[in-house]
Scaffold this motif. Structure first.
Motif, PDB file in Angstrom:
ATOM      1  N   TYR A  32      -5.652   5.216   4.508  1.00  0.00           N
ATOM      2  CA  TYR A  32      -5.126   5.838   3.296  1.00  0.00           C
ATOM      3  C   TYR A  32      -6.069   5.634   2.114  1.00  0.00           C
ATOM      4  N   ALA A  33      -6.745   4.489   2.104  1.00  0.00           N
ATOM      5  CA  ALA A  33      -7.701   4.263   1.019  1.00  0.00           C
ATOM      6  C   ALA A  33      -8.795   5.331   1.042  1.00  0.00           C
ATOM      7  N   PHE A  57      -4.780   0.284  -1.825  1.00  0.00           N
ATOM      8  CA  PHE A  57      -4.650   0.493  -0.380  1.00  0.00           C
ATOM      9  C   PHE A  57      -5.534  -0.471   0.389  1.00  0.00           C
ATOM     10  N   HIS A  58      -6.667  -0.831  -0.195  1.00  0.00           N
ATOM     11  CA  HIS A  58      -7.507  -1.807   0.481  1.00  0.00           C
ATOM     12  C   HIS A  58      -6.846  -3.177   0.524  1.00  0.00           C
ATOM     13  N   SER A  59      -5.944  -3.443  -0.418  1.00  0.00           N
ATOM     14  CA  SER A  59      -5.215  -4.712  -0.337  1.00  0.00           C
ATOM     15  C   SER A  59      -4.332  -4.718   0.892  1.00  0.00           C
ATOM     16  N   VAL A  60      -3.731  -3.562   1.197  1.00  0.00           N
ATOM     17  CA  VAL A  60      -2.929  -3.475   2.417  1.00  0.00           C
ATOM     18  C   VAL A  60      -3.814  -3.782   3.615  1.00  0.00           C
ATOM     19  N   GLU A  61      -5.017  -3.207   3.598  1.00  0.00           N
ATOM     20  CA  GLU A  61      -5.953  -3.447   4.699  1.00  0.00           C
ATOM     21  C   GLU A  61      -6.286  -4.936   4.823  1.00  0.00           C
ATOM     22  N   ASN A  62      -6.620  -5.555   3.697  1.00  0.00           N
ATOM     23  CA  ASN A  62      -7.054  -6.949   3.765  1.00  0.00           C
ATOM     24  C   ASN A  62      -5.934  -7.896   4.132  1.00  0.00           C
ATOM     25  N   ILE A 108      -2.970  11.286  11.822  1.00  0.00           N
ATOM     26  CA  ILE A 108      -2.315  10.305  10.963  1.00  0.00           C
ATOM     27  C   ILE A 108      -2.077  10.877   9.571  1.00  0.00           C
ATOM     28  N   TYR A 109      -3.088  11.596   9.083  1.00  0.00           N
ATOM     29  CA  TYR A 109      -2.963  12.082   7.705  1.00  0.00           C
ATOM     30  C   TYR A 109      -2.028  13.272   7.593  1.00  0.00           C
TER      31      TYR A 109
END
Lengths: 312, 677
Positions: free
Chosen positions: B295-296, B308-313, B597-598
């Motif tokens: 999503y990022a 969104f990268h926080s979700v990833e990390n 996915i998108y």
């Protein structure tokens, strides 16, 4: 002494890298009924490029001028970790296979940024495609590493190679063969060969790597081209020495080293033939078919891990 | 000694809160508020570090402050001390940055006052979360942290987007609180004695069913704070809405309290559990990491992209944590410690590079007045410092050596590779999938940050605002510089960090202290002789090579001055920003590859000339990504909630007699029930 040889083998690889690239090019020409430039042609090209004046787009920033150095340095640093002729390499404790892969990603990262920097459409297109291919090749690489590490109990290149040397039967296990196939496909994608990218054209709509470096000239281009051929050499050597480590020197002795150099040359020649053969046989894939190819390699790698786990 | 640090911390935050409330304004006022926050954070950092190094837990009970449920009980143990270090580490630069950044609110004294007050209360309550030693203290501090951060999200309450974000945040955080409270109350068994020591004792005697329920509730509750998929929906809304230094804190530090909670409940209070606990954490980690980065990639709002990268990390952290929990069950103690250490290292790293990136995004917002990447470009020339710092952050988050993200990903990779030692084949065979997912995540993250940095900072400015951008003031640059330095230091010197992490992990559920095993000299070594690597030597080698090549070229007289020229535009002279690749175009290939996915939506409307279809007058193209989490998961839920609320509203007729009747009816009902049961 070990450190000297360990360092020298990377420098040697750097010196021979243009020859490897030129050799594949020459073989390809022969296979296609062309005469082709001699294998050592890339050396002339590098010399010419180094002597030429550098022209940099007025829009570019400092990053554009630093990127070639970072690309060259990180590719060379990765080469220091590769067992070209001697195992266990003295640099084994500095980095393992994962570190090697991430060093190569560092080079790709800067090259892609440099592609965006001058603000042309081609550069952006090349960067975008390069990062796409690099990202979806990553899982296969990780899985191939996993399956190799499973056999050797380590991700360090020296250990993987010595383990394989001690147990030659493992080299023809299904896990190893599948991992080899997976890594071969990835190597084609990562080094910008057919069917993923075409190193011979500058056709805007199909190219990836060439589009990205279109704005480079002179010594910057020379460094990038040299690093690209070194990357090809690294991948071919990994394919050769991780899966068929025979002939590698295990100690610093003139005889063993000579044997290692000859066997490396033979293996690289054989792999060069494979690549040249492939490149004459297959056509370039459409960009959006590339993920399917990489998907195939991913499945191969997954099967490799599964079988080497079950047959452990 | 340690108590005085605690007092200093609380006092600094108190002073800061009071001076903000008193309306401290102007250069001096803002400096005072920022200094108080930095001092408090430094005291917290010192407290955490002393506790980590000395490894002696410090207990402190103040029953008078909270007259019920055992009062205010605090205890600094190594796990809590580590998270206290993370808070201090993230808060110092954020506070320094805020000194200049909050100048934007000078003309709105109410907002500035609210911002300063809530910032300090937020830091105070958040610092006390990992120190809480009973259920009540924990829940009060947790709710304090959530409420104060809600007010921080609402700093720009005049904007529709901020109000919307606040609503989502308040909703999600309270659902989380509800789950947490039920988990902890279930664990304490309604005895009223909520001291964590009692909970530990009780948990050992509980049946497996209850333990599973407690774990699931706690995981979901803490997960909603950490931003796991699918409970992440508040995160990309709330983080961009808050002022940038607050976003840096919320994203870099606050969501890690969720990780803290999972570790505290699963390993410390309950002493570990069945293998599927770890499997669940690992699986959710994999999904969060992949979906977060995907999503990022599609996001063109710089701060939303970072969120969104926080979700990833968080996903990456949970992959390490989940593997650790799993290995713990199988008795592979040193591998378990490795997984947890990898996760905790990533906690620290994420606090540094995500903090840095959010501060960088704040500087861009400050200078160019927009968060839309398609309107940026060329900022590296106008903001050279911010550009360089942002580049460091982008490299670190993409896990490139020799920066810190690489070290923690390497540790997590090594833990996963060790997974083949698990005696159960079904489990061991899942590990490669996690390895592949982690590799794909880091590859996509690199692509995403080439996009973020390349589109925002390189090439030509895409809007007049970007053209007029300017470098940020000194204190903002200082804050970013500190974090950039931390990214390098944490990447180059893991041998100094790993022992501290080992101390934090060692106390948990009988895990060993693996520092001697892990950090040997300058290098890192995974247990069971798996992998070995020395980031310090790698960094040294890279630095030498990068320096040596230009030098060699100079010596060989091959380093002529570059001549400026034009970029190649297919023969067309004169380059404009409209020729550049955009962020949308950059992400297009990946949006096609992951179309499943998108579920991208495209709208193309073309206006033709009335005379002939061959003359196009205007073309309008819209594209976007279907937010199907919200459509299929949240919308039905919200719709049914609204439906029920509509019906329930009829009960409220405004008649007092009717209400008295309700009361009597309920009383009667309860009496009957009590009789019956």
């Amino acid at each position: 002494m070990e450190y000297v040889v360990g360092g020298l083998q990377a420098v040697l690889a750097l010196a021979l890298a243009p020859l490897v690239a030129g050799f594949v090019r020459w073989l390809k020409a022969r296979l296609q009924n062309r005469r082709g430039a001699p294998p050592w042609q890339p050396y002339f090209e590098l010399r010419k490029l180094f002597a030429k004046e550098v022209i940099v787009s007025g829009q570019a920033s400092w990053l554009f001028r630093c990127a070639p150095y970072v690309v060259f340095a990180s590719t060379l640093a990765a080469a220091f970790l590769v067992p070209f002729i001697l195992v266990p390499g003295p640099m084994d404790g500095v980095g393992d296979l994962l570190a090697l892969v991430y060093l190569l990603v560092l080079a790709t990262f800067f090259l892609a940024l440099a592609g965006l920097d001058p603000g042309t459409a081609f550069g952006g297109m090349g960067s975008s495609r390069e990062m796409t291919v690099a990202a979806i090749a990553e899982p296969t690489i990780a899985l191939a590493i996993f399956s190799l590490a499973l056999g050797a109990g380590s991700t360090n290149l020296g250990r993987i190679v010595t383990q394989a040397l001690g147990n030659p039967a493992a080299a023809i296990s299904p896990g190893h063969l599948l991992a080899f196939a997976a890594l071969l496909i990835v190597a084609l994608a990562e080094t910008g060969r057919l069917p993923v990218d075409n190193p011979a054209t500058h056709l805007e709509l199909t190219m990836i790597h060439e589009a990205m470096v279109l704005e480079y000239s002179g010594r910057y281009l020379a460094l990038i081209e040299w690093a690209a051929s070194l990357k090809l050499t690294i991948f071919l050597t990994l394919l050769a020495n991780l899966f068929a480590p025979w002939g590698l020197a295990t100690e610093v002795a003139p005889g063993a080293l000579a044997v290692a150099v000859v066997s490396l040359a033979l293996k690289l020649g054989l792999l060069g033939l494979v690549i040249a053969g492939l490149e004459t046989r297959v056509a370039k894939l459409r960009l959006f078919r590339v993920p399917e190819l990489l998907g195939v390699s991913f499945v191969l790698a997954l099967l490799a891990v599964t079988s080497s786990f079950l047959l452990r | 000694m340690t108590v005085s640090f605690l007092i200093a911390m609380a006092a600094s935050y108190g002073v800061g809160a009071l001076s903000a409330l008193a309306g401290a304004r102007g250069r001096f006022g803002r400096g005072l508020v920022a200094f108080a926050a930095a001092a408090g954070a430094a005291a917290g950092l010192a407290l955490g570090l002393t506790a980590l190094v000395s490894r002696a837990p410090l207990a402190l009970s103040l029953p008078g402050l909270l007259p019920v449920g055992g009062g205010l009980a605090l205890r600094v143990d190594p796990l809590g001390a580590f998270f206290l270090v993370v808070i201090g580490f993230g808060a110092i630069p954020a506070a320094i940055y805020g000194a200049s950044y909050s100048a934007a609110y000078e003309d709105r004294p109410a907002s500035l006052r609210l911002l300063g007050l809530m910032f300090h209360l937020f830091l105070l309550t958040m610092s006390l979360v990992p120190l809480a030693d009973n259920v009540l203290t924990f829940l009060v501090m947790w709710e304090g942290m959530s409420l104060t951060s809600y007010f921080l999200v609402m700093t720009d309450a005049g904007e529709e987007r901020a109000r919307n974000a606040g609503l989502w945040y308040a909703g999600m955080t309270h659902v989380g609180l509800l789950l947490l409270a039920s988990a902890l109350l279930l664990l304490s068994g309604g005895t009223g004695a909520g001291a964590f020591a009692d909970l530990r004792e009780r948990a050992a005697g509980l049946g497996p069913g209850i333990r599973d329920v407690v774990f699931i509730l706690a995981f979901l509750g803490f997960g909603s704070k950490a931003g796991i998929v699918p409970l992440h929906v508040w995160l990309p809304r709330a983080h961009p809405a808050a002022p940038s230094h607050v976003s840096a804190l919320m994203s870099g530090v606050m969501i890690k309290m969720g990780i803290y909670g999972i570790l505290r409940v699963a390993l410390d209070l309950m002493g570990g559990g069945p293998a599927w606990w770890g499997g669940l954490v690992l699986g959710v980690g994999v999904v969060s990491a992949l979906l977060g980065v995907l999503y990022a990639l599609m996001e063109h709002d710089l701060k939303r992209l970072l969120a969104f990268h926080s979700v990833e990390n968080v996903g990456i952290i949970l992959i390490g944590t989940g593997a650790g929990l799993m290995f713990h069950h199988y008795g592979l103690a040193s591998l378990a410690a490795l997984g947890l250490i990898g996760g905790l290292y990533h906690v620290l790293n994420h606090a540094s590079f995500k903090g840095l990136l959010f501060l960088g995004a704040g500087s861009v917002l400050h200078a160019a007045g927009t968060r839309d990447m398609e309107r940026m470009g060329g900022l590296i020339k106008r903001m050279p410092w911010t550009g360089a710092f942002f580049l460091v952050g982008a490299m670190a988050i993409s896990a490139l050596p020799p920066l810190n993200g690489f070290v923690s990903e390497w540790l997590v990779f090594q833990a996963l590779l060790g997974g083949v030692a698990v005696p159960v084949p079904e489990v061991a065979i899942v590990m490669p999938v996690a390895v592949a997912a982690l590799a794909l995540t880091s590859g996509l993250a690199a692509a995403c940050f080439v996009k973020a940095f390349g589109i925002a900072f390189l090439a030509l400015p895409r809007s007049p605002e970007a053209e007029r951008a300017h470098e940020s003031p000194f204190s903002m640059r200082l804050a970013m510089g500190l974090l950039a330095l931390a990214c390098v230091a944490l990447g180059v010197a893991p041998f100094a960090v790993v022992p501290l992490l080992s101390a934090a992990v060692a106390a948990l559920a009988g895990l060993p202290d693996t520092r001697a095993e892990l950090a040997a000299g300058l290098s890192l070594q995974a247990p069971a002789a798996f992998g070995r690597m020395s980031p310090a030597l790698m960094a040294l080698g890279l630095a030498l090579l990068v320096g040596a090549i230009p030098l060699a070229l100079r010596v060989l007289r091959l380093a002529s001055r570059p001549r400026p020229g034009d970029a190649w535009g297919c023969g067309r002279v004169g380059q404009t920003a409209r020729m550049e690749y955009t962020a949308t175009a950059f992400a297009e290939p990946l949006s096609r590859v992951f179309a499943e996915i998108y579920r991208p939506m495209r709208q193309l409307s073309v206006d033709f000339h009335p005379g002939s279809r061959y003359f196009v007058q205007s073309i309008e193209y819209r594209s976007g990504v279907t937010p199907w989490f919200e459509q299929f998961l949240y919308r039905p839920f919200l719709q049914s909630a609204t439906f029920v609320a509509e019906r329930v509203r009829r009960l409220q007729a405004g008649s007092l007699h009717l209400y008295l009747l309700y009361m009597a009816a309920v009383l009667a009902l309860l009496l009957i029930l009590a009789r019956w049961l």
